[in-house]
Scaffold this active site. Structure first.
Site, short mmCIF file in Angstrom:
data_model
loop_
_atom_site.label_atom_id
_atom_site.label_comp_id
_atom_site.label_asym_id
_atom_site.label_seq_id
_atom_site.Cartn_x
_atom_site.Cartn_y
_atom_site.Cartn_z
N ARG A 83 -5.68 15.66 48.05
CA ARG A 83 -5.82 15.43 46.61
C ARG A 83 -4.61 14.64 46.13
O ARG A 83 -3.47 15.06 46.31
CB ARG A 83 -5.87 16.78 45.87
CG ARG A 83 -5.80 16.62 44.37
CD ARG A 83 -5.91 17.94 43.60
NE ARG A 83 -5.76 17.67 42.18
CZ ARG A 83 -4.78 18.15 41.41
NH1 ARG A 83 -3.89 19.00 41.90
NH2 ARG A 83 -4.70 17.81 40.15
N HIS A 129 -2.52 12.44 36.05
CA HIS A 129 -1.56 13.50 36.36
C HIS A 129 -0.27 13.16 35.60
O HIS A 129 0.77 12.86 36.19
CB HIS A 129 -1.34 13.62 37.86
CG HIS A 129 -0.73 14.93 38.30
ND1 HIS A 129 -1.27 15.72 39.30
CD2 HIS A 129 0.37 15.59 37.87
CE1 HIS A 129 -0.52 16.81 39.47
NE2 HIS A 129 0.50 16.75 38.63
N GLU A 176 -3.96 19.72 34.66
CA GLU A 176 -3.22 20.63 33.78
C GLU A 176 -2.98 20.04 32.39
O GLU A 176 -1.82 19.81 31.99
CB GLU A 176 -1.88 21.00 34.42
CG GLU A 176 -2.01 21.73 35.73
CD GLU A 176 -0.66 22.23 36.25
OE1 GLU A 176 0.38 21.83 35.72
OE2 GLU A 176 -0.66 23.05 37.19
N ASN A 317 -5.21 25.46 39.28
CA ASN A 317 -3.83 25.46 39.77
C ASN A 317 -3.19 26.76 39.36
O ASN A 317 -3.26 27.15 38.18
CB ASN A 317 -3.01 24.34 39.11
CG ASN A 317 -3.40 22.96 39.59
OD1 ASN A 317 -4.27 22.80 40.45
ND2 ASN A 317 -2.76 21.94 39.05
N TYR A 319 0.32 29.57 40.31
CA TYR A 319 1.54 29.76 41.10
C TYR A 319 2.05 31.19 41.07
O TYR A 319 2.55 31.69 42.07
CB TYR A 319 2.64 28.81 40.60
CG TYR A 319 2.37 27.35 40.96
CD1 TYR A 319 2.90 26.80 42.12
CD2 TYR A 319 1.58 26.54 40.15
CE1 TYR A 319 2.66 25.48 42.47
CE2 TYR A 319 1.32 25.21 40.50
CZ TYR A 319 1.87 24.69 41.66
OH TYR A 319 1.61 23.38 42.00
N GLU A 387 -4.18 23.41 43.41
CA GLU A 387 -2.73 23.50 43.67
C GLU A 387 -2.32 24.95 43.78
O GLU A 387 -2.79 25.80 43.02
CB GLU A 387 -1.90 22.93 42.50
CG GLU A 387 -1.72 21.45 42.49
CD GLU A 387 -0.87 20.98 41.31
OE1 GLU A 387 0.04 21.72 40.86
OE2 GLU A 387 -1.13 19.88 40.83
C1 PNW Z 1 2.30 21.78 38.38
N1 PNW Z 1 4.43 26.83 34.98
O1 PNW Z 1 3.04 21.95 37.21
C2 PNW Z 1 2.01 20.29 38.49
O2 PNW Z 1 0.63 20.01 38.54
C3 PNW Z 1 2.74 19.62 39.61
O3 PNW Z 1 2.82 18.24 39.37
C4 PNW Z 1 4.09 20.26 39.79
O4 PNW Z 1 4.92 19.56 40.67
C5 PNW Z 1 3.85 21.67 40.29
O5 PNW Z 1 2.98 22.39 39.43
C6 PNW Z 1 5.11 22.49 40.51
O6 PNW Z 1 5.83 22.62 39.30
C7 PNW Z 1 3.36 23.20 36.71
O7 PNW Z 1 5.50 26.90 34.31
C8 PNW Z 1 4.53 23.30 35.98
O8 PNW Z 1 3.74 27.83 35.16
C9 PNW Z 1 4.88 24.51 35.39
C10 PNW Z 1 4.06 25.61 35.55
C11 PNW Z 1 2.90 25.51 36.29
C12 PNW Z 1 2.55 24.30 36.87
#
Ligand code: PNW
Length: 488
Positions: A83, A129, A176, A317, A319, A387
């Site tokens: 991707r 993006h 996002e 996405n 995390y 992601e």
């Molecule tokens: C994503 N949060 O951003 C983006 O899609 C990527 O480009 C980036 O490099 C990656 O995650 C890692 O940061 C985020 O605060 C930024 O939860 C912040 C958050 C989540 C996703």
């Protein structure tokens, strides 16, 4: 624990896609050559004080020059898909509907797509993006001007469908949209660095910009999807959708109904803000309307009818997970949007997970499992994980990295624990069709510069060649997916 997880063997469908995700502005480099126009991130990183380590993305990982090497490396990891995003200002340098196309930019993406396909890797392509052409920002304020912006975006989208759609069958309009607007227009810590929630370090002037930009993203996504479905899908036979961010929210005190409600409200302000209009009711969640009132735009009937159902899949996405506590008082749109407080420990002192090298990110697999179910139960649409990944402490070393640094156990444990949750969710009936690790190589992590290394490949940013060194996590993913995906 890396036991074989026998009970999870062959859990994922045969045509499950796995690989890595990247973004143009974070990897390509070649920011002002071969005809590329300036993006808002080019301007941002050339503005002193904006990026933590003072770096720019002028070279990044040089993925523009090194794409063949990168495809070969990905192939050696065993991926089945990749991707990546297209840089709008590389394809249309000034961005607008009447502006010229940069054929060299089109050639680059054609070459990348061909190289992937020749190596048996399926391309998943993100149109946007975060790297809006700077010219559109200068002309009319970019996404703040829905009326002027939308035709420009649609022309760009159509050009991409025309030029690449014979080979690209998985399209993602926006990555996002929520992070783009919250970080770029509320906090002001990302490009275009407006801060509408307060007049802090930026030029923002109202408390509405964040929601206006989100509205523009949702509606222009829907219009692009409509055009794709009507004019391209019949012969190109691909899918089109959007990718949303979303971390899970757990109540700070599970026995306090106010915190239980606050956790649900946090999920709505973060996720349902975009997902309800697109996959659900066709409108913003009631919890947002009641707190934000007229700050939140309204969909016209025509907008509603095209937005609802405008995504073939849920691009997801995620995390981490936060503990969320209810806040009393008037609606706070500054630090505590939705009147919630996000915390690292719960009422019993339990931590949300071990720390990564990124302040907001901790390993929290059980919240991931709950989030998969929450999204599936609320929207019932196939999920493409687009992601997921982590940084790890101790990777800031001089080249060459030691064997110990490349043996990234922390990241392996992250992926292992999250993938177990993913496979269990599939066993429970959640329809999940892809997984893209964030990310292929260390790259330029936006306002964190080169300080946050998310890669499964370590990069020597000081070398001319941006030398790549595989970390163990890259091979772990290959081995584990071989275990999880049913054989042909
Ligand atoms: C994503 N949060 O951003 C983006 O899609 C990527 O480009 C980036 O490099 C990656 O995650 C890692 O940061 C985020 O605060 C930024 O939860 C912040 C958050 C989540 C996703």
């Amino acid at each position: 624990d890396e036991s074989p997880d026998a009970e999870l063997k062959d859990t994922l469908r045969r045509d499950f896609h796995w690989g890595f995700a990247t973004a143009a502005a974070q990897v390509e480099g070649t920011w002002n050559k071969d005809g590329k126009g300036e993006s808002i991130w080019d301007k941002f990183c050339h503005t002193p004080g904006k990026v933590k380590d003072g770096s720019t993305n002028e070279d990044a990982t040089r993925a523009y020059d090194l794409y063949k090497q990168d495809v070969a490396l990905m192939k050696s990891y065993g991926v089945t898909a990749y991707r990546f995003s297209l840089s709008w200002s590389r394809i249309i340098p000034l961005g607008g509907i009447n502006d010229p196309v940069n054929e060299k930019g089109v050639d680059y993406y054609n070459n990348l797509i061909d190289e992937l396909i020749a190596n048996g890797i399926t391309p998943f392509v993100t149109l946007f993006h975060w790297d809006t052409p700077q010219a559109l920002e200068d002309r009319y304020g970019g996404m703040l001007n829905q009326e002027k912006y939308t035709p420009d975006f649609l022309r760009y989208a159509c050009l991409c469908f025309e030029r690449f759609g014979d080979r690209v069958k998985h399209w993602i309009t926006y990555n996002e949209p929520g992070v783009y607007t919250l970080a770029g227009y509320a906090a002001g810590v990302h490009a275009p660095a407006r801060s509408s929630f307060r007049e802090r370090n930026a030029e923002g002037d109202s408390s509405t910009e964040t929601f206006i930009v989100a509205h523009t993203e949702i509606v222009s996504h829907a219009r692009a999807a409509k055009i794709y479905r009507e004019e391209f899908k019949p012969h190109q036979k691909g899918q089109i959708g959007i990718t949303l961010h979303g971390n899970y929210s757990e109540p700070w005190d599970v026995n306090d109904p106010k915190d239980v409600e606050a956790a649900q409200r946090a999920r709505e302000f973060e996720i349902a803000w975009f997902a309800d209009p697109i996959y659900g009711s066709g409108d913003y969640p009631a919890s947002m309307r009641s707190q934000l009132g007229s700050r939140l735009p309204t969909f016209t009937d025509e907008e509603k009818s095209i937005v609802k159902g405008s995504s073939d899949f849920y691009g997801m996405n995620t995390y981490t997970t936060f503990f969320v506590r209810h806040l009393d008082g008037e609606a706070d749109i500054n630090d505590h949007l939705g009147n919630v407080e996000k915390l690292d420990t719960n009422s019993e002192g339990k931590s949300r997970g071990p720390e990564s090298d990124t302040y907001w990110l901790r390993t929290a697999p059980s919240g991931f499992g709950k989030l998969l179910h929450w999204i599936w139960d609320r929207y019932h649409v196939p999920i493409y994980m687009t992601e997921n990944g982590t940084t790890a402490k101790g990777e800031h070393v001089k080249a060459p990295p030691s064997a110990e640094v490349l043996n990234d156990t922390f990241r392996v444990d992250f992926f292992h624990s999250y993938l177990r949750e993913l496979a269990r969710a599939v066993q429970d009936g959640v329809d999940i069709r892809s997984y893209f690790g964030w990310t292929f190589t260390d790259n330029w992590e936006w306002a964190a510069g080169f300080e946050d290394r998310f890669g499964c490949t370590w990069v020597d940013f000081e070398s001319e060649e941006k030398t790549r060194f595989p970390k163990r996590s890259a091979y772990f993913l290959g081995d584990y997916f071989t275990h999880l995906i049913a054989e042909g």
